[in-house]
Each structure stands twice: as structure tokens, then as C-alpha cells.
Motif scaffolding. Structure first.
Motif, short mmCIF file in Angstrom:
data_model
loop_
_atom_site.label_atom_id
_atom_site.label_comp_id
_atom_site.label_asym_id
_atom_site.label_seq_id
_atom_site.Cartn_x
_atom_site.Cartn_y
_atom_site.Cartn_z
N ASP A 133 0.83 -1.20 0.00
CA ASP A 133 0.00 0.00 0.00
C ASP A 133 0.86 1.25 0.00
OD1 ASP A 133 -2.28 -1.38 -0.12
OD2 ASP A 133 -2.80 -1.23 2.01
N GLU A 134 1.94 1.17 0.78
CA GLU A 134 2.83 2.32 0.84
C GLU A 134 3.41 2.63 -0.54
OE1 GLU A 134 6.41 2.52 3.53
OE2 GLU A 134 4.76 2.64 4.96
N ASN A 158 0.72 4.12 -2.63
CA ASN A 158 0.47 5.51 -2.25
C ASN A 158 1.54 6.45 -2.80
OD1 ASN A 158 -1.92 5.16 -0.90
ND2 ASN A 158 -0.94 4.78 1.07
N ARG A 172 0.85 6.89 -6.31
CA ARG A 172 -0.32 7.74 -6.52
C ARG A 172 0.05 9.22 -6.35
NH1 ARG A 172 -4.09 5.48 -3.15
NH2 ARG A 172 -4.90 4.12 -4.77
N ASP A 173 0.91 9.49 -5.37
CA ASP A 173 1.33 10.87 -5.15
C ASP A 173 2.11 11.41 -6.35
OD1 ASP A 173 0.11 10.96 -2.74
OD2 ASP A 173 1.92 10.58 -1.55
N ASP A 202 -7.25 11.21 -9.35
CA ASP A 202 -7.69 9.93 -8.80
C ASP A 202 -8.40 9.10 -9.87
OD1 ASP A 202 -6.59 10.44 -6.42
OD2 ASP A 202 -8.46 10.81 -5.32
#
Lengths: 141, 102
Positions: free
Chosen positions: A21-22, A25, A28-29, A60
């Protein structure tokens, strides 16, 4: 996910998931930053301002779209019994929208045209020619 | 104009999905055939998908088009309403058709 695997590798899977997930993320950033840059320049071209929440929303959406695209591309490639995705798969993923598919197709021709690794292809094609040439010669002689 | 997505970034996103899928496939096959005979063959078969660089570039372009289309369509609505800032309501208006088009 299911209880069996949870029992099987107990803390391992949890830890992995967290790390996963990290990583997502982080991606995604980074994706968001690129999207904001693109959206802002596009808005400027239209003489418009664009509010922050709209950009976050679009990024998103685009990220979700990218994830979906990855799944589609994989399915297309596997259906063609290939292990790697090529340009045709990407064009195929836009087949519902003729205009979009055409745009991508012309972009793909551009990419092919100024391909820097055209030497590889030349080598490949020359190999093919080498293979085909003897048979042609055989027929001739 | 020159703004586009970073190839490595998009490829990394794809890779995350593909390796997840590969792990899933492996699990499924382990569940179905846990005989251990075809282990060597399956691990090869379950290698995550990859992509050639042009395909990734083309995907970047596709995603860029998605973003620019969203902005352009929202800008059209905002302009029609006489504003000069794209707000969430404008995005809401164009969203259904945008998602159908991509």
C-alpha cells in the motif's frame, strides 16, 4: 484475504500488504503531481483556472483508469498468448472510441517512425531476411 | 504542451498491478494442482506481464488525453456558465460522458 492464507503466512502477508500500500500511495502521489502539471497547463491554454479539488479528483480518476488499463492490457496480451504488452494492445483498449483509437494509432506511427532502437528491429528483420533468403534462392536455383 | 506522464511512473503502476495478478494466479494454481509436478513450469508461466517501451509511451499518451479531455470539457462548461475557474460542479457535469468515452 481468505482465512486459509491468513493462517498460512500470518504476519508476513500483513506486512507485505502494508508495504504494498505504501508503494501504491507513493506512486499515486507522484501520479498526482504529474496530473496537476498537465491539468494546469491545459487549463491555462483554455484561459481558465482550475480549483485544487477538481485536479485531485481528475488525478484519482486517471489513476483508477491506469490501474484498469493495466488489467485490460494484461488480458489482451495473454489472450494473444504473449507475455509482454505491445502498442496494439493499448490501441485495442481504446477500441470503443473510434476517434481516440485513431489518435492513438497515429501516435503509435509517430513512435515507430522516430524509434531510437530501430537498429534492433533492423537486426531482427535482417535475421528474418537471412532465413527467408536461402529458401528463395533454392527456388530460384 | 510538453507535459506528459513519466514513462517509468506509468510502468511502475502497471508493474504493481501485474505482479499482484501474477501472485493471485500462482495462488489459484497452487490451490488447484498442489501436486508439485508442474511447479517449475507454472512459475515460468506465472511470471508477471511486461510491456515494451513504446506501449508504455502510448499508455502515457492515453492517460494524458484522459486528463486533457477532462479539463477541456469542464472548461467548456465553466465558460458556458460565465465563470473562469473550473469547479467541482463542472467536472460533475462532464463526468458521465467522459467515463463512457474512455
Amino acid at each position: 484475504m481468505d482465512p486459509i492464507t491468513m493462517e498460512g503466512d500470518f504476519c508476513g502477508s500483513d506486512y507485505e500488504k502494508e508495504e504494498d500500500d505504501e508503494a501504491t500511495n507513493h506512486l499515486r502521489d507522484r501520479f498526482r503531481l504529474s496530473t496537476i502539471a498537465i491539468a494546469e497547463s491545459e487549463a491555462k491554454q483554455n484561459n481558465m483556472e482550475i480549483s485544487q479539488p477538481v485536479m485531485v479528483c481528475i488525478s484519482d480518476l486517471a489513476f483508477k483508469y491506469a490501474e484498469q488499463l493495466a488489467e485490460d492490457l494484461e488480458l489482451f496480451a495473454h489472450h494473444a498468448s504473449r507475455k509482454s504488452v505491445n502498442m496494439n494492445d493499448v490501441i485495442l483498449s481504446a477500441h470503443r472510441n473510434k476517434h481516440l483509437a485513431d489518435t492513438l494509432r497515429s501516435f503509435s506511427y509517430d513512435l515507430k517512425g522516430k524509434e531510437p532502437q530501430s537498429e534492433k528491429k533492423r537486426k531482427k528483420s535482417s535475421n528474418k531476411e537471412d532465413k527467408t533468403l536461402p529458401s528463395v534462392l533454392h527456388i530460384d536455383s | 504542451m510538453e507535459n506528459t506522464f513519466d514513462q517509468d511512473l506509468i510502468y511502475a503502476i502497471f508493474k504493481v498491478i501485474w505482479s499482484k495478478k501474477a501472485i493471485e494466479r500462482e495462488k489459484n494454481e497452487d490451490g488447484e494442482t498442489s501436486k508439485g509436478e508442474e511447479r517449475a513450469g507454472t512459475s515460468k508461466k506465472n511470471r508477471p506481464t511486461s510491456a515494451n517501451s513504446n506501449a508504455v509511451k502510448l499508455s502515457c499518451e492515453l492517460l494524458r488525453l484522459f486528463v486533457t479531455e477532462a479539463v477541456q470539457r469542464a472548461a467548456t462548461i465553466a465558460e458556458a456558465e460565465g465563470g473562469n475557474k473550473i469547479e467541482a460542479t463542472h467536472l460533475e457535469r462532464i463526468l458521465p460522458q467522459l467515463l463512457l468515452d474512455f
